[in-house]
Design a protein around this motif. Structure first.
Motif, PDB file in Angstrom:
ATOM      1  N   LEU A 353       0.832  -1.199   0.000  1.00  0.00           N
ATOM      2  CA  LEU A 353       0.000   0.000   0.000  1.00  0.00           C
ATOM      3  C   LEU A 353       0.866   1.249   0.000  1.00  0.00           C
ATOM      4  CD1 LEU A 353      -2.727  -1.001   2.614  1.00  0.00           C
ATOM      5  CD2 LEU A 353      -2.930  -0.987   0.130  1.00  0.00           C
ATOM      6  N   VAL A 354       0.493   2.216  -0.830  1.00  0.00           N
ATOM      7  CA  VAL A 354       1.145   3.518  -0.863  1.00  0.00           C
ATOM      8  C   VAL A 354       0.064   4.569  -0.638  1.00  0.00           C
ATOM      9  CG1 VAL A 354       2.556   5.110  -2.197  1.00  0.00           C
ATOM     10  CG2 VAL A 354       2.854   2.644  -2.492  1.00  0.00           C
ATOM     11  N   ALA A 355       0.216   5.374   0.417  1.00  0.00           N
ATOM     12  CA  ALA A 355      -0.798   6.354   0.799  1.00  0.00           C
ATOM     13  C   ALA A 355      -0.210   7.766   0.742  1.00  0.00           C
ATOM     14  CB  ALA A 355      -1.321   6.046   2.206  1.00  0.00           C
ATOM     15  N   ALA A 362       0.432   4.139   7.785  1.00  0.00           N
ATOM     16  CA  ALA A 362       0.572   3.312   8.990  1.00  0.00           C
ATOM     17  C   ALA A 362      -0.758   2.671   9.371  1.00  0.00           C
ATOM     18  CB  ALA A 362       1.111   4.155  10.143  1.00  0.00           C
ATOM     19  N   VAL A 363      -1.839   3.458   9.292  1.00  0.00           N
ATOM     20  CA  VAL A 363      -3.158   2.928   9.648  1.00  0.00           C
ATOM     21  C   VAL A 363      -3.588   1.858   8.643  1.00  0.00           C
ATOM     22  CG1 VAL A 363      -5.599   3.504   9.899  1.00  0.00           C
ATOM     23  CG2 VAL A 363      -3.855   5.035  10.830  1.00  0.00           C
ATOM     24  N   ALA A 364      -3.421   2.164   7.339  1.00  0.00           N
ATOM     25  CA  ALA A 364      -3.829   1.200   6.309  1.00  0.00           C
ATOM     26  C   ALA A 364      -3.009  -0.083   6.408  1.00  0.00           C
ATOM     27  CB  ALA A 364      -3.673   1.833   4.920  1.00  0.00           C
ATOM     28  N   GLY A 365      -1.700   0.045   6.646  1.00  0.00           N
ATOM     29  CA  GLY A 365      -0.854  -1.134   6.769  1.00  0.00           C
ATOM     30  C   GLY A 365      -1.222  -1.985   7.965  1.00  0.00           C
ATOM     31  N   ALA A 372       3.358  -0.973   3.947  1.00  0.00           N
ATOM     32  CA  ALA A 372       2.737   0.292   3.540  1.00  0.00           C
ATOM     33  C   ALA A 372       3.715   1.436   3.768  1.00  0.00           C
ATOM     34  CB  ALA A 372       1.442   0.539   4.313  1.00  0.00           C
ATOM     35  N   GLY A 373       3.570   2.462   2.980  1.00  0.00           N
ATOM     36  CA  GLY A 373       4.402   3.655   3.135  1.00  0.00           C
ATOM     37  C   GLY A 373       3.770   4.816   2.398  1.00  0.00           C
ATOM     38  N   SER A 374       4.291   6.009   2.639  1.00  0.00           N
ATOM     39  CA  SER A 374       3.771   7.179   1.935  1.00  0.00           C
ATOM     40  C   SER A 374       4.336   7.231   0.520  1.00  0.00           C
ATOM     41  CB  SER A 374       4.151   8.462   2.682  1.00  0.00           C
ATOM     42  OG  SER A 374       5.550   8.677   2.605  1.00  0.00           O
ATOM     43  N   VAL A 375       3.680   7.998  -0.343  1.00  0.00           N
ATOM     44  CA  VAL A 375       4.158   8.149  -1.714  1.00  0.00           C
ATOM     45  C   VAL A 375       5.590   8.664  -1.724  1.00  0.00           C
ATOM     46  CG1 VAL A 375       3.832   9.406  -3.870  1.00  0.00           C
ATOM     47  CG2 VAL A 375       1.848   8.507  -2.650  1.00  0.00           C
ATOM     48  N   HIS A 376       5.851   9.680  -0.902  1.00  0.00           N
ATOM     49  CA  HIS A 376       7.171  10.287  -0.922  1.00  0.00           C
ATOM     50  C   HIS A 376       8.232   9.379  -0.288  1.00  0.00           C
ATOM     51  CE1 HIS A 376       4.687  13.812  -1.846  1.00  0.00           C
ATOM     52  NE2 HIS A 376       5.760  14.253  -2.457  1.00  0.00           N
ATOM     53  N   ALA A 435      -1.386   2.129  -5.385  1.00  0.00           N
ATOM     54  CA  ALA A 435      -1.422   3.514  -4.905  1.00  0.00           C
ATOM     55  C   ALA A 435      -2.861   3.870  -4.583  1.00  0.00           C
ATOM     56  CB  ALA A 435      -0.878   4.460  -5.972  1.00  0.00           C
ATOM     57  N   VAL A 436      -3.109   4.297  -3.341  1.00  0.00           N
ATOM     58  CA  VAL A 436      -4.495   4.529  -2.924  1.00  0.00           C
ATOM     59  C   VAL A 436      -4.720   5.929  -2.382  1.00  0.00           C
ATOM     60  CG1 VAL A 436      -5.053   2.134  -2.448  1.00  0.00           C
ATOM     61  CG2 VAL A 436      -3.929   3.481  -0.682  1.00  0.00           C
ATOM     62  N   PRO A 437      -4.102   6.984  -2.965  1.00  0.00           N
ATOM     63  CA  PRO A 437      -4.383   8.326  -2.468  1.00  0.00           C
ATOM     64  C   PRO A 437      -5.714   8.841  -2.988  1.00  0.00           C
ATOM     65  CG  PRO A 437      -2.885   8.462  -4.296  1.00  0.00           C
ATOM     66  CD  PRO A 437      -3.113   6.999  -4.030  1.00  0.00           C
ATOM     67  N   PRO A 438      -6.382   9.717  -2.220  1.00  0.00           N
ATOM     68  CA  PRO A 438      -7.572  10.358  -2.756  1.00  0.00           C
ATOM     69  C   PRO A 438      -7.196  11.156  -3.994  1.00  0.00           C
ATOM     70  CG  PRO A 438      -7.357  10.758  -0.388  1.00  0.00           C
ATOM     71  CD  PRO A 438      -6.082  10.141  -0.850  1.00  0.00           C
ATOM     72  N   ALA A 439      -8.167  11.342  -4.881  1.00  0.00           N
ATOM     73  CA  ALA A 439      -7.896  12.060  -6.125  1.00  0.00           C
ATOM     74  C   ALA A 439      -7.341  13.451  -5.831  1.00  0.00           C
ATOM     75  CB  ALA A 439      -9.192  12.192  -6.932  1.00  0.00           C
ATOM     76  N   GLY A 440      -6.262  13.787  -6.523  1.00  0.00           N
ATOM     77  CA  GLY A 440      -5.703  15.123  -6.393  1.00  0.00           C
ATOM     78  C   GLY A 440      -4.656  15.267  -5.326  1.00  0.00           C
ATOM     79  N   VAL A 441      -4.440  14.235  -4.484  1.00  0.00           N
ATOM     80  CA  VAL A 441      -3.462  14.378  -3.407  1.00  0.00           C
ATOM     81  C   VAL A 441      -2.045  14.346  -3.958  1.00  0.00           C
ATOM     82  CG1 VAL A 441      -2.510  13.256  -1.358  1.00  0.00           C
ATOM     83  CG2 VAL A 441      -4.973  13.534  -1.587  1.00  0.00           C
TER      84      VAL A 441
END
Length: 455
Positions: A353-355, A362-365, A372-376, A435-441
């Protein structure tokens, strides 16, 4: 009321016709011109020779980058009661949003709504019966409490001759004549592009003009406004010819119409679309019966999935190279990811998962028991860094193996968090990066290194 420098803007939205009657014009168009008006205010605050001379006589200077009076900048925030109120309102509303959306981060649209509420809630009325002398004494007292030495700054009386001499000393006609028009044009377009994020990167000719005026103001040159306005005209024209892409065919649109896009942004959007189309190769999907059996095994007895969630879980667990699942908060995206992760594990594949943020990752993982980790963090793990150019635009660059990061201490090595994750290719079968970010993030700039890595 805030004592620091600020501007009030009134726009008259009525015009008088030849018959002598007044008619109201479209206020939405008039309001879009305020960006240009505010840019002109920035230009005057930073470059007007007479204003700068009067400040200098009192021992003050203007920061050419921020436009703030350098010696008073540290007092602005403590004295700004209105800014403090807005910040407090925003913090309250943001906490409420996160309480009702655990493990998630607000989208740009959510943040914009929160900001609008924070600005409008409990907004104080302007005082009607104000004793100017009493108010001035109160402000002086508050300033002295914050900085007792502020009143010790020497000041001298200035005659007209003194002011004329100061203006002559400050004038820098050579800096205007030798200004790099192309660089200023790039700065202007970057400014317009940054402000256009909420509009999909679209901006108007007025926005380019405002960016050009601010770019000229950033030179910090004290000069006559007509001379600087001529330079701003040249910068805006150069930007339109060389760094802007028109989005409409036919006649030149009106100044307020958002019919333009930064050439760099348009190129990246086109590249992104082409790569996504290239990735959109169909694969094999698990059957509904299979998904239902896995859901019954991994979900609690009180949790069930509807048909839409089951189809989404099947799509993620499929061999399709590109899958998009959308849904507002509370529609069960985390639940279906748990099922998809279990299905992938049964196929000897893995869900990563990439948030948008570290907290959301962390929550999703934790809830899905997956990496899981952030996009950056994903980008950083693969050696991508963002570097800001002279025009203010961030550009991504991938470090070579063994190359130092900008901090001078860490070396780019094999990815750590995602070390065993190979980016998708046609031969890629063992892992899935979702990749599961909300649209536009994730902005277009950030998507570039992702799509290059995934190519």
């Amino acid at each position: 009321m805030d004592p620091h420098k600020h501007r009030h803007l009134w726009l008259n939205v009525k015009v008088q016709g030849v018959d002598g009657k007044w008619s109201r014009i479209d206020s939405r168009v008039a309001m879009r011109f305020q960006n240009v008006v505010n840019a002109e205010g920035d230009l005057a605050a930073r470059t007007d020779p007479r204003w700068l001379a009067v400040l200098a006589a009192k021992g003050y200077t203007v920061d050419p980058v921020t436009g703030e009076v350098t010696e008073l900048a540290h007092l602005v925030r403590p004295l700004s009661r209105r800014a403090a109120q807005i910040d407090a309102n925003r913090a309250v509303k943001l906490a409420e949003w996160r309480d009702t959306h655990p493990g998630m981060e607000p989208s740009p649209r959510d943040l914009a709504a929160i900001d609008r509420w924070a600005w409008s809630y409990d907004r104080p009325d302007k005082p009607h019966d104000l004793d100017e002398a009493e108010w001035a004494a109160t402000v002086r007292s508050e300033i002295t409490d914050l900085d007792p030495a502020i009143g010790d700054r020497p000041a001298r009386a200035m005659t007209e001759a003194d002011i004329a001499a100061q203006l002559t000393a400050q004038a820098d006609t050579a800096a205007v004549a030798t200004a790099d028009v192309d660089e200023l044009a790039r700065v202007a377009v970057t400014e317009a592009d940054r402000r256009a994020a909420a509009n999909g990167g679209r901006f108007s000719a007025w926005d380019v003009r405002a960016g050009a005026v601010r770019a000229v103001a950033s030179l910090g040159v004290a000069a006559d406004r007509d001379r600087l306005a001529a330079l701003a005209d040249e910068v805006a024209g150069h930007a339109a010819r060389h760094h802007v892409t028109g989005l409409l065919d036919g006649d030149t649109p009106l100044g307020h119409v958002k019919a333009f896009m930064a050439a760099d942004t348009a190129t990246m959007k086109t590249e992104l679309e082409a790569r996504l189309v290239g990735l959109a190769a169909p694969g094999r999907q698990p059957s509904r019966d299979r998904v239902a059996k896995i859901a019954a095994r991994v979900l609690e007895d009180t949790v069930t999935m509807n048909a839409g969630q089951a189809d989404a879980a099947a799509a993620i667990a499929s061999t399709d190279r590109l899958v998009t699942v959308t849904g507002p908060a509370g529609t069960g995206k985390t639940t279906l990811l748990r099922v998809a992760a279990a299905d992938l594990a049964a196929q000897r594949r893995r869900l990563v998962l990439v948030a948008p943020t570290k907290k959301a990752a962390a929550v999703a993982g934790r809830e899905t028991q997956t990496t899981a980790g952030s996009v950056h963090s994903l980008l950083l793990d693969h050696g991508w860094i963002a570097e800001e150019g002279a025009d203010g635009r961030s550009r991504w660059r991938q470090l070579q193996a063994g190359e130092l990061f900008p901090d001078g201490e860490h070396v780019n090595t094999c990815p750590s968090t995602f070390c065993d994750v190979t980016f998708p290719s046609r031969s890629y079968v063992n892992s899935v990066v979702d990749a599961v970010p909300p649209a536009g993030v994730v902005d277009v700039d950030s998507s570039r290194p992702v799509r290059l890595s995934y190519a």
